[in-house]
Design an enzyme around this catalytic site. Sequence first.
Site, short mmCIF file in Angstrom:
data_model
loop_
_atom_site.label_atom_id
_atom_site.label_comp_id
_atom_site.label_asym_id
_atom_site.label_seq_id
_atom_site.Cartn_x
_atom_site.Cartn_y
_atom_site.Cartn_z
N SER A 98 0.84 -1.20 0.00
CA SER A 98 0.00 0.00 0.00
C SER A 98 0.87 1.25 0.00
O SER A 98 1.95 1.26 0.60
CB SER A 98 -0.90 0.02 1.25
OG SER A 98 -1.53 1.28 1.40
N TYR A 125 -1.05 -1.01 10.17
CA TYR A 125 -1.21 -1.50 8.80
C TYR A 125 -0.11 -0.93 7.90
O TYR A 125 0.55 -1.67 7.16
CB TYR A 125 -2.58 -1.08 8.28
CG TYR A 125 -2.84 -1.38 6.82
CD1 TYR A 125 -3.28 -2.63 6.42
CD2 TYR A 125 -2.68 -0.40 5.86
CE1 TYR A 125 -3.54 -2.91 5.08
CE2 TYR A 125 -2.94 -0.65 4.52
CZ TYR A 125 -3.38 -1.91 4.14
OH TYR A 125 -3.62 -2.16 2.81
N LYS A 129 2.93 -2.79 5.80
CA LYS A 129 3.06 -2.61 4.36
C LYS A 129 4.48 -2.14 4.00
O LYS A 129 5.00 -2.49 2.94
CB LYS A 129 2.00 -1.63 3.85
CG LYS A 129 0.59 -2.21 3.93
CD LYS A 129 0.45 -3.47 3.12
CE LYS A 129 -0.84 -4.20 3.29
NZ LYS A 129 -0.96 -5.40 2.46
#
Length: 242
Positions: A98, A125, A129
């Site tokens: 991402s 998150y 990533k």
Amino acid sequence: MAEIIEASGNQNVHLHELDMSRPRDIFAFARSFADSGKPLHVLINNAGVLVAEKERQLTPEGLEVTFATNSLGTHILTTALIPVLSQQEEPRVVIVTSGGMLVQKLDLRDLQSEKQRTFDGTMAYAQTKRQQVVLTEQYANKFPTIHFSCMHPGWADTPGVQSSIPDFHAKMKDRLRTTEQGADTMVWLAVAPCVKDLPSGLFFQDRKAVSTHLPLAWTKATPQECEQLVTILEDTSKQYAA
């Protein structure tokens, strides 16, 4: 699976259910797939989780779920299937990361978000990533016969975005990509003949290799830190390999 068969007219589609946050299950699946004798030409790591709540969530093994799924799970599945991939002439691995990782520097001190005063699922998150980008580069060096790449699909209108970051979805829903647009580059990386001629280990967006850091960014890690991430994941994985 039924939707894919109906849309493609191809009956040769198979489904294997697997919880990517459960390391023992991943090892068991990889062994089962290897024993099946089926070929594996391309592995796309697209499973991921973004915890919406402001509280750490743990797997039954006691692992923080974001780390367990996005980092450890990706590492176990990828490395466990290396022998199967290596049997093919031009195997590929694509890791779906991402653009959110651009705001994160690899942080080996708190891989499972234990030291945060208040747990932030979005930052956890983004950190995983960033770890996936580092892993892609490390795998490319370690397994030169396999072509590795990672990619940012752009922000697409998916159920995951709707449930994990509802405020963002509400503000951006008219500008989000379709799922087909989000999948375009990962499919291209998986099947386009020209990809095999590109260097392994790159980060892609819209079918173009782009930088893994913003200009003048503070997010670069040392080679030693990048290697250490793999060592930590390997050591953690061994606990669940039996």
